[in-house]
Design an enzyme around this catalytic site. Structure first.
Site, short mmCIF file in Angstrom:
data_model
loop_
_atom_site.label_atom_id
_atom_site.label_comp_id
_atom_site.label_asym_id
_atom_site.label_seq_id
_atom_site.Cartn_x
_atom_site.Cartn_y
_atom_site.Cartn_z
CE LYS A 171 -2.68 1.39 3.67
NZ LYS A 171 -3.69 0.99 4.66
CE LYS A 173 -0.37 5.85 4.49
NZ LYS A 173 -1.66 5.62 5.10
CG ASN A 204 -3.98 8.66 5.34
OD1 ASN A 204 -3.18 8.15 4.54
ND2 ASN A 204 -4.22 8.10 6.51
CD GLU A 254 -6.58 5.03 8.63
OE1 GLU A 254 -6.23 4.32 7.68
OE2 GLU A 254 -5.83 5.82 9.21
CG HIS A 304 -5.91 1.44 10.43
ND1 HIS A 304 -5.81 2.01 11.68
CD2 HIS A 304 -4.94 2.00 9.68
CE1 HIS A 304 -4.83 2.90 11.67
NE2 HIS A 304 -4.28 2.92 10.47
CD GLU A 326 -2.12 -0.61 7.56
OE1 GLU A 326 -3.10 -0.48 8.33
OE2 GLU A 326 -1.68 0.31 6.84
C1 0YR Z 1 0.37 7.80 9.89
N1 0YR Z 1 -2.87 3.34 7.53
C2 0YR Z 1 -2.88 4.61 7.80
C3 0YR Z 1 -0.26 6.46 9.84
C4 0YR Z 1 -1.97 5.00 8.93
C5 0YR Z 1 -1.38 6.37 8.82
O1 0YR Z 1 -0.56 8.73 10.32
O2 0YR Z 1 -0.78 6.18 11.07
O3 0YR Z 1 -0.90 6.64 7.57
O4 0YR Z 1 -2.70 4.98 10.12
O5 0YR Z 1 -3.60 5.36 7.19
O6 0YR Z 1 -3.68 2.83 6.64
MG MG Z 2 -5.14 4.32 6.10
#
Ligand code: 0YR
Ligand code: MG
Length: 369
Positions: A171, A173, A204, A254, A304, A326
């Protein structure tokens, strides 16, 4: 199994590479506010939640556990997890200020500690106590290489390494101000990992509906397995509109605090992969309810890792709706039985409990006073 003492702790544990960023957060440590429930028989139950390591806020969580929930637990029989969950969840003064946020994160920590005790008393790893569904293990996907603060070259190299190590999924970002930057990165990663690896992207909660609609259409060229948190966390109608308009499945959860919140998304057809987190809904008790809800709608659950997998490994090995978990290794070295991934599968833990027992060394090294 009388509860005799309630002790709290707070760990701040460094993340990989000293700092990570997604579209919404930039952090240096993972926060682990937690509780140890002592019993008359000498057993100790460990539970915790997960935060971005903001000391003042983390202390509100441990204070809530110690000062509000502690007196409600003292002298109680720890075996009665469902009754105690309701007692804490429905404690009128906490209900008035809570039902989400600090009080819910605190409830999650306590609930995990109660299940940890129950499994330890039974002499079983929790996944066995809950009726073990996957004794052979469960798929892991790796998130800890796709952060937004890394260069595309670094992300590509990390993802290629994960695939070499056997991870069936990765995965990365997204959620950049210019989605074309994310698309270029996606193209590079897909080219590097080949067509057979599950490839997820996570915004996010950053984009608005038009941006998400437009970008999700372009994801279809890269066989994206899911589009995670495309929109603001609580936007049921927006996610439903997106889910109707795109062929890329929507993942979220999450940031959701309750069974009711999940029910709203499921009813609206706004979620495909249900990402309930034991550290944010009220612990294992409410997580199981959410997983049952997903099962009733034939939706997969991919938790999550607010717990960084220690506890979810147990619940996911036990609940039939779960398909994968994850993997983020930030705090695994803090536990008596750290999570292990072998050939892309999480290895089923063997020690009694919920996988939440923190070592004395970790309390010493990472404890915040
Ligand atoms: C950083 N996972 C997430 C991390 C994670 C965040 O804030 O905690 O990227 O929780 O989205 O899927
Ligand atoms: Mg996430």
């Amino acid at each position: 199994m009388k509860i005799t003492k309630i002790e709290t702790f707070l760990l701040h544990v460094p993340v990989t590479g000293s700092q990570i960023a997604d579209s919404a957060h930039r952090i240096t440590h993972w926060g682990v506010p937690g509780v140890i429930l002592h019993t008359a028989g000498g057993l100790r139950g460990y539970g915790y939640t997960g935060t971005h390591a903001h000391t003042a806020l983390d202390r509100l969580i441990t204070d809530c556990i110690a000062q509000t929930y502690g007196p409600l637990l003292e002298g109680e029989d720890a075996q009665d997890v469902q009754r105690l969950w309701r007692k804490l969840c429905h404690f009128p003064p906490a209900q008035w200020v809570g039902r989400s946020g600090i009080t819910q994160l605190a409830l999650a920590a306590v609930d995990i500690a109660l299940w940890d005790l129950k499994a330890k008393a039974a002499g079983l790893p929790l996944w066995k106590l809950l009726g073990g569904c996957r004794p052979g293990g469960i798929e892991a996907y790796n998130t800890d290489g796709g952060w937004l603060n890394l260069t595309t070259a670094q992300v590509v190299e990390n993802c290629r390494r994960f695939v070499g190590e056997g991870y069936p999924g990765v995965k990365i970002k997204v959620g950049s101000p210019n989605p074309n930057d994310d698309l270029r990165r996606i193209e590079a990663v897909r080219a590097a990992i080949g067509p057979d690896v599950k490839f997820m992207v996570d915004a996010n909660g950053k984009w608005d509906l038009p941006t998400a609609l437009n970008t999700a259409r372009k994801f279809e060229d890269y066989d994206i397995y899911w589009f995670e948190e495309p929109l603001w966390y609580d936007d049921v109608e927006g996610h439903a509109a997106l889910a109707r308009a795109t062929r890329t499945p929507v993942a979220l959860g999450e940031q959701l605090y309750s069974l009711d919140a999940f029910a709203a998304f499921v009813r609206a057809g706004a979620v495909h992969f249900v990402q309930a987190d034991v550290t944010r809904v009220g612990g294992i008790t409410e997580w199981w309810q959410v997983a049952d809800l997903a099962l009733a709608h034939h939706l997969p659950v991919a938790p999550h890792a607010g717990d960084m997998g220690q506890v979810h490994l147990h619940t996911a090995l036990a609940h039939p709706a779960c398909t994968m978990v994850e993997f983020i290794p930030w705090i695994r070295h803090c536990f008596e039985e750290p999570i292990v991934v072998k050939d892309g599968l999480f290895v089923p833990p063997q020690q009694p409990g919920a996988g939440s027992t923190v070592t004395a060394g970790a309390l010493q090294e990472f404890g915040i006073r």
